[in-house]
Design a protein around this motif. Structure first.
Motif, PDB file in Angstrom:
ATOM      1  N   VAL A 288       6.170 -37.124 -12.557  1.00 46.53           N
ATOM      2  CA  VAL A 288       7.182 -36.425 -11.763  1.00 46.53           C
ATOM      3  C   VAL A 288       6.893 -36.558 -10.275  1.00 46.53           C
ATOM      4  CG1 VAL A 288       8.127 -34.158 -11.155  1.00 46.53           C
ATOM      5  CG2 VAL A 288       7.737 -34.744 -13.548  1.00 46.53           C
ATOM      6  N   LEU A 289       7.926 -36.930  -9.514  1.00 46.43           N
ATOM      7  CA  LEU A 289       7.897 -36.839  -8.056  1.00 46.43           C
ATOM      8  C   LEU A 289       9.136 -36.025  -7.690  1.00 46.43           C
ATOM      9  CD1 LEU A 289       6.095 -37.834  -5.749  1.00 46.43           C
ATOM     10  CD2 LEU A 289       7.706 -39.705  -5.393  1.00 46.43           C
ATOM     11  N   ASP A 290       8.919 -34.802  -7.294  1.00 51.83           N
ATOM     12  CA  ASP A 290       9.998 -33.824  -7.178  1.00 51.83           C
ATOM     13  C   ASP A 290      10.693 -33.916  -5.826  1.00 51.83           C
ATOM     14  OD1 ASP A 290      11.613 -31.527  -7.175  1.00 51.83           O
ATOM     15  OD2 ASP A 290      10.153 -30.403  -8.359  1.00 51.83           O
ATOM     16  N   PRO A 291      12.013 -34.185  -5.796  1.00 50.33           N
ATOM     17  CA  PRO A 291      12.735 -34.228  -4.520  1.00 50.33           C
ATOM     18  C   PRO A 291      13.023 -32.850  -3.944  1.00 50.33           C
ATOM     19  CG  PRO A 291      14.254 -34.671  -6.306  1.00 50.33           C
ATOM     20  CD  PRO A 291      12.879 -34.576  -6.920  1.00 50.33           C
ATOM     21  N   LEU A 292      12.569 -31.811  -4.620  1.00 54.72           N
ATOM     22  CA  LEU A 292      12.605 -30.441  -4.105  1.00 54.72           C
ATOM     23  C   LEU A 292      14.007 -29.973  -3.713  1.00 54.72           C
ATOM     24  CD1 LEU A 292       9.285 -30.030  -2.116  1.00 54.72           C
ATOM     25  CD2 LEU A 292      10.408 -28.206  -3.401  1.00 54.72           C
ATOM     26  N   GLU A 293      14.956 -30.292  -4.560  1.00 57.01           N
ATOM     27  CA  GLU A 293      16.316 -29.809  -4.312  1.00 57.01           C
ATOM     28  C   GLU A 293      16.542 -28.452  -4.965  1.00 57.01           C
ATOM     29  OE1 GLU A 293      18.654 -33.099  -5.660  1.00 57.01           O
ATOM     30  OE2 GLU A 293      18.443 -34.174  -3.762  1.00 57.01           O
ATOM     31  N   GLY A 294      15.572 -27.992  -5.731  1.00 62.40           N
ATOM     32  CA  GLY A 294      15.628 -26.680  -6.360  1.00 62.40           C
ATOM     33  C   GLY A 294      14.321 -26.386  -7.064  1.00 62.40           C
ATOM     34  N   ILE A 295      13.988 -25.093  -7.184  1.00 61.66           N
ATOM     35  CA  ILE A 295      12.785 -24.669  -7.880  1.00 61.66           C
ATOM     36  C   ILE A 295      13.186 -24.082  -9.232  1.00 61.66           C
ATOM     37  CG2 ILE A 295      10.823 -23.074  -7.869  1.00 61.66           C
ATOM     38  CD1 ILE A 295      10.420 -25.218  -5.837  1.00 61.66           C
ATOM     39  N   THR A 296      12.557 -24.559 -10.305  1.00 58.02           N
ATOM     40  CA  THR A 296      12.810 -24.028 -11.641  1.00 58.02           C
ATOM     41  C   THR A 296      11.472 -23.768 -12.334  1.00 58.02           C
ATOM     42  OG1 THR A 296      12.792 -26.159 -12.810  1.00 58.02           O
ATOM     43  CG2 THR A 296      14.878 -25.489 -11.763  1.00 58.02           C
ATOM     44  N   ASP A 297      11.534 -23.317 -13.579  1.00 57.55           N
ATOM     45  CA  ASP A 297      10.315 -23.086 -14.353  1.00 57.55           C
ATOM     46  C   ASP A 297       9.561 -24.392 -14.602  1.00 57.55           C
ATOM     47  OD1 ASP A 297      10.949 -20.423 -14.466  1.00 57.55           O
ATOM     48  OD2 ASP A 297      11.855 -20.520 -16.466  1.00 57.55           O
ATOM     49  N   LYS A 298      10.279 -25.518 -14.509  1.00 56.29           N
ATOM     50  CA  LYS A 298       9.643 -26.820 -14.734  1.00 56.29           C
ATOM     51  C   LYS A 298       8.971 -27.368 -13.477  1.00 56.29           C
ATOM     52  CE  LYS A 298      12.842 -28.227 -18.401  1.00 56.29           C
ATOM     53  NZ  LYS A 298      13.830 -29.265 -18.823  1.00 56.29           N
ATOM     54  N   SER A 299       9.229 -26.756 -12.340  1.00 54.36           N
ATOM     55  CA  SER A 299       8.661 -27.240 -11.082  1.00 54.36           C
ATOM     56  C   SER A 299       7.143 -27.071 -11.071  1.00 54.36           C
ATOM     57  CB  SER A 299       9.261 -26.471  -9.897  1.00 54.36           C
ATOM     58  OG  SER A 299      10.655 -26.643  -9.826  1.00 54.36           O
ATOM     59  N   ARG A 300       6.472 -28.019 -10.442  1.00 53.70           N
ATOM     60  CA  ARG A 300       5.015 -27.957 -10.348  1.00 53.70           C
ATOM     61  C   ARG A 300       4.617 -27.179  -9.091  1.00 53.70           C
ATOM     62  NH1 ARG A 300       3.295 -34.172 -12.029  1.00 53.70           N
ATOM     63  NH2 ARG A 300       4.033 -34.062 -14.197  1.00 53.70           N
ATOM     64  N   GLY A 301       4.964 -25.903  -9.102  1.00 54.41           N
ATOM     65  CA  GLY A 301       4.696 -25.045  -7.960  1.00 54.41           C
ATOM     66  C   GLY A 301       5.794 -24.007  -7.816  1.00 54.41           C
ATOM     67  N   ARG A 302       5.477 -22.919  -7.128  1.00 59.23           N
ATOM     68  CA  ARG A 302       6.434 -21.818  -6.986  1.00 59.23           C
ATOM     69  C   ARG A 302       7.292 -21.929  -5.734  1.00 59.23           C
ATOM     70  NH1 ARG A 302       1.702 -19.192  -8.187  1.00 59.23           N
ATOM     71  NH2 ARG A 302       1.561 -18.417  -6.053  1.00 59.23           N
ATOM     72  N   ASP A 303       6.876 -22.800  -4.795  1.00 58.07           N
ATOM     73  CA  ASP A 303       7.642 -22.913  -3.559  1.00 58.07           C
ATOM     74  C   ASP A 303       7.478 -24.308  -2.966  1.00 58.07           C
ATOM     75  OD1 ASP A 303       5.137 -23.016  -2.327  1.00 58.07           O
ATOM     76  OD2 ASP A 303       5.257 -20.985  -1.502  1.00 58.07           O
ATOM     77  N   TYR A 304       8.104 -24.512  -1.808  1.00 54.73           N
ATOM     78  CA  TYR A 304       8.105 -25.827  -1.150  1.00 54.73           C
ATOM     79  C   TYR A 304       6.695 -26.384  -0.979  1.00 54.73           C
ATOM     80  CZ  TYR A 304       8.442 -29.280   2.603  1.00 54.73           C
ATOM     81  OH  TYR A 304       8.326 -30.411   3.362  1.00 54.73           O
ATOM     82  N   LEU A 305       5.794 -25.603  -0.410  1.00 52.16           N
ATOM     83  CA  LEU A 305       4.455 -26.103  -0.110  1.00 52.16           C
ATOM     84  C   LEU A 305       3.702 -26.506  -1.377  1.00 52.16           C
ATOM     85  CD1 LEU A 305       3.198 -23.735   2.733  1.00 52.16           C
ATOM     86  CD2 LEU A 305       3.685 -26.177   2.913  1.00 52.16           C
ATOM     87  N   GLN A 306       3.781 -25.675  -2.416  1.00 48.31           N
ATOM     88  CA  GLN A 306       3.057 -25.983  -3.646  1.00 48.31           C
ATOM     89  C   GLN A 306       3.595 -27.246  -4.325  1.00 48.31           C
ATOM     90  OE1 GLN A 306       2.896 -22.584  -6.250  1.00 48.31           O
ATOM     91  NE2 GLN A 306       1.639 -21.380  -4.853  1.00 48.31           N
ATOM     92  N   VAL A 307       4.920 -27.407  -4.326  1.00 51.56           N
ATOM     93  CA  VAL A 307       5.488 -28.602  -4.957  1.00 51.56           C
ATOM     94  C   VAL A 307       5.162 -29.850  -4.136  1.00 51.56           C
ATOM     95  CG1 VAL A 307       7.626 -29.738  -5.693  1.00 51.56           C
ATOM     96  CG2 VAL A 307       7.316 -27.296  -6.095  1.00 51.56           C
ATOM     97  N   MET A 308       5.193 -29.737  -2.824  1.00 49.34           N
ATOM     98  CA  MET A 308       4.816 -30.881  -1.982  1.00 49.34           C
ATOM     99  C   MET A 308       3.352 -31.266  -2.195  1.00 49.34           C
ATOM    100  SD  MET A 308       7.219 -32.352  -0.182  1.00 49.34           S
ATOM    101  CE  MET A 308       6.459 -33.104   1.277  1.00 49.34           C
ATOM    102  N   GLU A 309       2.499 -30.289  -2.418  1.00 57.97           N
ATOM    103  CA  GLU A 309       1.095 -30.579  -2.713  1.00 57.97           C
ATOM    104  C   GLU A 309       0.968 -31.273  -4.075  1.00 57.97           C
ATOM    105  OE1 GLU A 309      -0.502 -26.677  -2.338  1.00 57.97           O
ATOM    106  OE2 GLU A 309      -0.673 -26.776  -0.155  1.00 57.97           O
ATOM    107  N   SER A 310       1.793 -30.849  -5.038  1.00 53.93           N
ATOM    108  CA  SER A 310       1.798 -31.511  -6.346  1.00 53.93           C
ATOM    109  C   SER A 310       2.309 -32.947  -6.227  1.00 53.93           C
ATOM    110  CB  SER A 310       2.677 -30.725  -7.326  1.00 53.93           C
ATOM    111  OG  SER A 310       2.133 -29.443  -7.587  1.00 53.93           O
ATOM    112  N   ASN A 311       3.310 -33.150  -5.389  1.00 52.51           N
ATOM    113  CA  ASN A 311       3.806 -34.506  -5.139  1.00 52.51           C
ATOM    114  C   ASN A 311       2.716 -35.389  -4.555  1.00 52.51           C
ATOM    115  OD1 ASN A 311       6.395 -34.083  -6.096  1.00 52.51           O
ATOM    116  ND2 ASN A 311       7.326 -33.833  -4.077  1.00 52.51           N
ATOM    117  N   LEU A 312       1.945 -34.834  -3.626  1.00 52.16           N
ATOM    118  CA  LEU A 312       0.855 -35.596  -3.021  1.00 52.16           C
ATOM    119  C   LEU A 312      -0.163 -36.003  -4.079  1.00 52.16           C
ATOM    120  CD1 LEU A 312      -0.843 -36.746  -0.738  1.00 52.16           C
ATOM    121  CD2 LEU A 312      -1.674 -34.422  -0.251  1.00 52.16           C
ATOM    122  N   ALA A 313      -0.519 -35.065  -4.945  1.00 54.02           N
ATOM    123  CA  ALA A 313      -1.493 -35.375  -6.006  1.00 54.02           C
ATOM    124  C   ALA A 313      -0.968 -36.469  -6.926  1.00 54.02           C
ATOM    125  CB  ALA A 313      -1.805 -34.100  -6.808  1.00 54.02           C
TER     126      ALA A 313
END
Length: 322
Positions: A288-313
Protein backbone atom coordinates in the motif's frame (compact mmCIF):
# COMPACT_ATOMS: atom_id res chain seq x y z
CA UNK A 1 -60.46 35.02 39.90
CA UNK A 2 -60.83 33.48 36.51
CA UNK A 3 -60.15 36.81 34.80
CA UNK A 4 -57.10 37.43 36.94
CA UNK A 5 -55.78 33.99 36.08
CA UNK A 6 -56.18 34.62 32.34
CA UNK A 7 -53.97 37.68 32.39
CA UNK A 8 -50.69 35.98 33.40
CA UNK A 9 -51.48 33.05 31.11
CA UNK A 10 -51.84 35.40 28.16
CA UNK A 11 -48.65 37.20 29.14
CA UNK A 12 -46.86 33.88 29.41
CA UNK A 13 -48.01 32.89 25.94
CA UNK A 14 -46.74 36.18 24.60
CA UNK A 15 -43.44 35.65 26.32
CA UNK A 16 -43.10 32.20 24.75
CA UNK A 17 -43.86 33.65 21.32
CA UNK A 18 -41.29 36.39 21.80
CA UNK A 19 -38.80 33.84 23.00
CA UNK A 20 -39.28 31.70 19.89
CA UNK A 21 -38.90 34.75 17.68
CA UNK A 22 -35.74 35.73 19.50
CA UNK A 23 -34.38 32.19 19.27
CA UNK A 24 -35.17 32.09 15.56
CA UNK A 25 -33.46 35.41 15.04
CA UNK A 26 -30.44 34.22 17.00
CA UNK A 27 -30.20 31.02 14.95
CA UNK A 28 -30.50 32.96 11.69
CA UNK A 29 -27.86 35.40 12.85
CA UNK A 30 -25.56 32.55 13.85
CA UNK A 31 -25.91 30.91 10.45
CA UNK A 32 -25.45 34.22 8.66
CA UNK A 33 -22.19 35.09 10.41
CA UNK A 34 -20.72 31.62 9.96
CA UNK A 35 -20.50 30.84 13.66
CA UNK A 36 -21.87 27.89 15.58
CA UNK A 37 -24.13 28.35 18.61
CA UNK A 38 -21.08 28.34 20.91
CA UNK A 39 -19.39 31.08 18.87
CA UNK A 40 -16.86 28.91 17.02
CA UNK A 41 -16.08 29.53 13.36
CA UNK A 42 -17.91 26.99 11.18
CA UNK A 43 -15.35 25.51 8.79
CA UNK A 44 -16.24 23.20 5.90
CA UNK A 45 -13.40 21.23 4.30
CA UNK A 46 -13.74 19.55 0.91
CA UNK A 47 -11.88 16.33 1.78
CA UNK A 48 -9.41 14.91 4.28
CA UNK A 49 -6.16 16.80 3.46
CA UNK A 50 -8.05 20.08 3.84
CA UNK A 51 -9.87 18.85 6.95
CA UNK A 52 -6.55 18.02 8.62
CA UNK A 53 -5.20 21.50 8.02
CA UNK A 54 -8.38 23.13 9.32
CA UNK A 55 -8.39 21.02 12.48
CA UNK A 56 -4.69 21.45 13.22
CA UNK A 57 -4.62 25.20 12.64
CA UNK A 58 -8.13 26.07 13.80
CA UNK A 59 -7.84 24.18 17.06
CA UNK A 60 -10.43 25.01 19.72
CA UNK A 61 -11.80 28.02 17.85
CA UNK A 62 -13.40 26.15 14.94
CA UNK A 63 -15.89 23.38 14.26
CA UNK A 64 -14.81 21.42 11.20
CA UNK A 65 -17.02 19.31 8.95
CA UNK A 66 -15.96 17.58 5.74
CA UNK A 67 -17.97 17.12 2.55
CA UNK A 68 -16.29 13.77 1.83
CA UNK A 69 -17.11 11.06 4.35
CA UNK A 70 -14.38 8.55 5.34
CA UNK A 71 -14.13 5.73 2.81
CA UNK A 72 -15.65 7.73 -0.07
CA UNK A 73 -13.46 8.18 -3.16
CA UNK A 74 -13.33 12.00 -3.35
CA UNK A 75 -12.94 12.52 -7.10
CA UNK A 76 -16.46 11.38 -7.92
CA UNK A 77 -18.28 12.95 -4.97
CA UNK A 78 -21.77 14.31 -5.60
CA UNK A 79 -23.25 16.70 -3.03
CA UNK A 80 -26.65 16.32 -1.36
CA UNK A 81 -28.91 19.08 0.02
CA UNK A 82 -27.44 18.81 3.52
CA UNK A 83 -23.90 19.37 2.25
CA UNK A 84 -25.01 22.31 0.11
CA UNK A 85 -26.67 23.84 3.19
CA UNK A 86 -23.43 23.39 5.14
CA UNK A 87 -21.57 25.37 2.49
CA UNK A 88 -24.04 28.25 2.69
CA UNK A 89 -23.86 28.39 6.49
CA UNK A 90 -20.06 28.11 6.69
CA UNK A 91 -17.93 30.94 7.95
CA UNK A 92 -14.89 29.53 6.15
CA UNK A 93 -14.53 26.98 3.33
CA UNK A 94 -11.23 25.25 2.56
CA UNK A 95 -10.99 23.25 -0.65
CA UNK A 96 -8.60 22.26 -3.42
CA UNK A 97 -9.91 23.24 -6.81
CA UNK A 98 -9.53 20.59 -9.51
CA UNK A 99 -9.95 17.49 -7.35
CA UNK A 100 -13.74 17.42 -7.05
CA UNK A 101 -15.67 19.10 -9.91
CA UNK A 102 -19.06 18.93 -8.14
CA UNK A 103 -17.57 20.52 -5.03
CA UNK A 104 -15.91 23.30 -7.02
CA UNK A 105 -19.25 24.17 -8.61
CA UNK A 106 -21.15 24.16 -5.31
CA UNK A 107 -18.54 26.32 -3.59
CA UNK A 108 -18.64 28.86 -6.42
CA UNK A 109 -22.38 29.21 -5.79
CA UNK A 110 -22.05 29.26 -1.99
CA UNK A 111 -22.89 32.38 0.02
CA UNK A 112 -19.98 31.83 2.42
CA UNK A 113 -17.83 34.91 3.02
CA UNK A 114 -14.45 33.18 3.22
CA UNK A 115 -13.58 30.66 0.51
CA UNK A 116 -9.97 29.52 0.31
CA UNK A 117 -8.63 27.45 -2.60
CA UNK A 118 -5.49 25.65 -1.43
CA UNK A 119 -4.27 25.50 -5.04
CA UNK A 120 -3.69 29.28 -4.87
CA UNK A 121 -1.42 28.93 -1.83
CA UNK A 122 1.39 27.08 -3.61
CA UNK A 123 2.55 26.44 -7.16
CA UNK A 124 0.91 23.59 -9.03
CA UNK A 125 2.89 21.69 -11.64
CA UNK A 126 2.30 19.22 -14.45
CA UNK A 127 3.55 15.69 -13.99
CA UNK A 128 3.21 14.17 -17.43
CA UNK A 129 5.61 12.47 -19.77
CA UNK A 130 8.34 15.02 -19.26
CA UNK A 131 10.94 14.65 -16.56
CA UNK A 132 10.64 10.88 -16.14
CA UNK A 133 8.45 11.06 -13.02
CA UNK A 134 5.04 10.05 -14.35
CA UNK A 135 4.27 8.50 -17.66
CA UNK A 136 1.62 7.05 -19.94
CA UNK A 137 -2.00 7.75 -19.11
CA UNK A 138 -1.44 10.43 -16.52
CA UNK A 139 -2.03 13.49 -18.66
CA UNK A 140 -5.40 12.24 -19.84
CA UNK A 141 -6.44 11.35 -16.31
CA UNK A 142 -5.48 14.77 -15.01
CA UNK A 143 -7.52 16.51 -17.68
CA UNK A 144 -10.55 14.54 -16.54
CA UNK A 145 -10.37 15.53 -12.90
CA UNK A 146 -8.15 18.52 -12.48
CA UNK A 147 -9.48 21.43 -14.43
CA UNK A 148 -8.64 23.09 -17.70
CA UNK A 149 -4.94 23.54 -17.03
CA UNK A 150 -4.44 19.84 -16.29
CA UNK A 151 -2.16 20.60 -13.34
CA UNK A 152 -1.50 17.94 -10.72
CA UNK A 153 -3.44 18.79 -7.51
CA UNK A 154 -1.79 16.23 -5.20
CA UNK A 155 0.24 18.86 -3.35
CA UNK A 156 -0.48 17.40 0.11
CA UNK A 157 1.75 14.39 -0.63
CA UNK A 158 4.77 16.70 -0.71
CA UNK A 159 5.41 17.87 2.89
CA UNK A 160 7.11 21.05 1.64
CA UNK A 161 4.21 22.12 -0.57
CA UNK A 162 1.73 21.09 2.11
CA UNK A 163 3.60 23.36 4.53
CA UNK A 164 3.26 26.24 2.07
CA UNK A 165 -0.48 25.63 1.98
CA UNK A 166 -0.58 25.45 5.78
CA UNK A 167 1.02 28.89 6.02
CA UNK A 168 -1.61 30.34 3.69
CA UNK A 169 -4.44 28.68 5.59
CA UNK A 170 -3.13 30.09 8.86
CA UNK A 171 -2.98 33.60 7.44
CA UNK A 172 -6.48 33.35 5.97
CA UNK A 173 -7.94 32.10 9.27
CA UNK A 174 -6.32 35.01 11.08
CA UNK A 175 -8.13 37.38 8.73
CA UNK A 176 -11.43 35.49 8.89
CA UNK A 177 -11.42 35.36 12.70
CA UNK A 178 -9.08 38.12 13.95
CA UNK A 179 -10.12 37.67 17.59
CA UNK A 180 -8.15 34.43 17.67
CA UNK A 181 -5.36 35.35 15.27
CA UNK A 182 -2.65 34.71 17.85
CA UNK A 183 -3.76 31.13 18.43
CA UNK A 184 -4.03 30.44 14.70
CA UNK A 185 -0.47 31.63 14.22
CA UNK A 186 0.75 29.50 17.11
CA UNK A 187 -1.03 26.42 15.76
CA UNK A 188 0.32 27.06 12.26
CA UNK A 189 3.88 27.25 13.57
CA UNK A 190 3.41 23.98 15.46
CA UNK A 191 2.14 22.23 12.32
CA UNK A 192 4.99 23.63 10.22
CA UNK A 193 7.45 22.15 12.70
CA UNK A 194 5.83 18.72 12.25
CA UNK A 195 5.83 19.00 8.45
CA UNK A 196 9.47 20.12 8.38
CA UNK A 197 10.31 17.08 10.48
CA UNK A 198 8.43 14.86 8.05
CA UNK A 199 10.34 16.34 5.12
CA UNK A 200 13.64 15.66 6.88
CA UNK A 201 12.59 12.07 7.57
CA UNK A 202 11.84 11.52 3.87
CA UNK A 203 15.12 13.12 2.81
CA UNK A 204 17.16 10.95 5.14
CA UNK A 205 15.08 7.82 4.69
CA UNK A 206 15.23 7.72 0.88
CA UNK A 207 18.72 8.98 0.10
CA UNK A 208 20.25 5.48 0.15
CA UNK A 209 17.57 3.89 -2.07
CA UNK A 210 18.95 1.14 -4.32
CA UNK A 211 16.44 1.98 -7.04
CA UNK A 212 14.55 5.23 -7.64
CA UNK A 213 11.59 3.78 -9.54
CA UNK A 214 8.25 2.81 -8.02
CA UNK A 215 5.07 1.60 -9.72
CA UNK A 216 1.66 2.68 -8.45
CA UNK A 217 -1.92 2.26 -9.65
CA UNK A 218 -2.81 5.84 -8.74
CA UNK A 219 -0.47 8.45 -10.26
CA UNK A 220 -0.79 10.72 -7.25
CA UNK A 221 2.83 10.87 -6.19
CA UNK A 222 4.39 13.16 -8.79
CA UNK A 223 5.24 15.91 -6.29
CA UNK A 224 6.64 13.41 -3.79
CA UNK A 225 8.74 11.76 -6.49
CA UNK A 226 10.08 15.09 -7.69
CA UNK A 227 10.87 16.27 -4.14
CA UNK A 228 12.93 13.21 -3.25
CA UNK A 229 14.48 12.31 -6.59
CA UNK A 230 12.28 9.32 -7.38
CA UNK A 231 10.55 8.13 -10.56
CA UNK A 232 6.83 7.42 -10.39
CA UNK A 233 5.42 4.96 -12.94
CA UNK A 234 1.62 5.05 -13.00
CA UNK A 235 -0.18 1.96 -14.26
CA UNK A 236 -3.21 3.71 -15.73
CA UNK A 237 -3.02 7.33 -14.71
CA UNK A 238 -5.00 9.26 -12.17
CA UNK A 239 -7.97 6.90 -11.94
CA UNK A 240 -7.11 3.96 -9.65
CA UNK A 241 -10.05 1.93 -10.97
CA UNK A 242 -9.16 2.11 -14.68
CA UNK A 243 -7.65 -0.82 -16.54
CA UNK A 244 -4.18 -0.45 -18.11
CA UNK A 245 -3.68 -1.20 -21.78
CA UNK A 246 -1.73 -4.32 -22.80
CA UNK A 247 0.94 -2.00 -24.21
CA UNK A 248 1.28 -0.26 -20.86
CA UNK A 249 1.56 -3.59 -19.02
CA UNK A 250 4.35 -4.64 -21.37
CA UNK A 251 6.10 -1.30 -20.90
CA UNK A 252 5.90 -1.61 -17.11
CA UNK A 253 7.30 -5.15 -17.25
CA UNK A 254 10.31 -3.80 -19.14
CA UNK A 255 10.73 -0.89 -16.71
CA UNK A 256 10.44 -3.19 -13.68
CA UNK A 257 13.19 -5.46 -14.97
CA UNK A 258 15.46 -2.60 -16.08
CA UNK A 259 15.11 -0.53 -12.88
CA UNK A 260 14.99 -3.50 -10.48
CA UNK A 261 11.52 -2.64 -9.22
CA UNK A 262 10.34 -4.95 -6.43
CA UNK A 263 6.84 -3.73 -5.62
CA UNK A 264 3.59 -2.59 -7.21
CA UNK A 265 1.70 -0.18 -4.97
CA UNK A 266 -2.07 0.15 -4.62
CA UNK A 267 -4.24 2.28 -2.30
CA UNK A 268 -6.78 1.75 0.45
CA UNK A 269 -9.81 3.48 -1.15
CA UNK A 270 -9.71 1.57 -4.43
CA UNK A 271 -9.53 -1.99 -5.70
CA UNK A 272 -6.15 -3.75 -5.64
CA UNK A 273 -7.10 -5.89 -8.66
CA UNK A 274 -4.94 -4.02 -11.20
CA UNK A 275 -1.88 -3.97 -8.95
CA UNK A 276 -2.16 -7.66 -8.14
CA UNK A 277 -2.63 -8.59 -11.80
CA UNK A 278 0.50 -6.67 -12.81
CA UNK A 279 2.46 -8.04 -9.87
CA UNK A 280 1.49 -11.60 -10.77
CA UNK A 281 2.46 -11.05 -14.40
CA UNK A 282 5.83 -9.57 -13.47
CA UNK A 283 6.70 -11.59 -10.37
CA UNK A 284 6.59 -8.54 -8.08
CA UNK A 285 5.24 -7.95 -4.58
CA UNK A 286 2.31 -5.65 -3.74
CA UNK A 287 2.01 -3.09 -0.96
CA UNK A 288 0.00 0.00 0.00
CA UNK A 289 1.07 3.54 -0.86
CA UNK A 290 -1.73 5.70 0.47
CA UNK A 291 -2.63 8.89 -1.46
CA UNK A 292 -4.26 10.13 1.75
CA UNK A 293 -7.54 11.22 0.24
CA UNK A 294 -9.35 9.86 3.30
CA UNK A 295 -8.73 8.07 6.59
CA UNK A 296 -10.51 4.76 7.23
CA UNK A 297 -10.08 1.72 9.48
CA UNK A 298 -7.84 0.28 6.75
CA UNK A 299 -5.47 3.25 6.82
CA UNK A 300 -1.99 2.65 8.21
CA UNK A 301 -2.28 5.45 10.74
CA UNK A 302 -4.87 7.64 12.44
CA UNK A 303 -3.95 10.91 10.75
CA UNK A 304 -1.93 12.58 7.99
CA UNK A 305 1.45 12.37 9.73
CA UNK A 306 1.12 8.71 10.72
CA UNK A 307 0.03 7.62 7.24
CA UNK A 308 2.83 9.62 5.61
CA UNK A 309 5.29 7.88 7.94
CA UNK A 310 3.81 4.52 6.89
CA UNK A 311 4.21 5.54 3.25
CA UNK A 312 7.86 6.34 3.89
CA UNK A 313 8.43 2.92 5.47
CA UNK A 314 6.76 1.22 2.49
CA UNK A 315 8.90 3.17 0.01
CA UNK A 316 12.09 2.43 1.94
CA UNK A 317 11.33 -1.28 1.86
CA UNK A 318 10.37 -1.31 -1.83
CA UNK A 319 13.33 0.83 -2.95
CA UNK A 320 15.92 -0.94 -0.83
CA UNK A 321 16.76 2.13 1.29
CA UNK A 322 18.79 1.50 4.43
Amino acid sequence: MNVRRLIPATAAAGAVTLGLVALSACSTSSAADGKSSDGKLKVVASFYPMQYLAEQIGGDHVTVSTLTRPGVEPHDLELGPRQTAELNEAGYILYLKGVQPAVDKAIAQSEAKNKVDAATLTKLEHHGTEGGHSHEGEEAGHDEHEGEAGADPHIWLDPVKYAEVAKGVGTSLEKADPDHAGDYKKNTDALLTKLNGLNSAYQQGLKTAATKTFITTHSAFGYLAERYGLDQEGIAGIDPESEPSPARIKQLQTIAKKDKVTTVFFETLASDKTAKTLAQDTGLKTDVLDPLEGITDKSRGRDYLQVMESNLAALQKALGAK
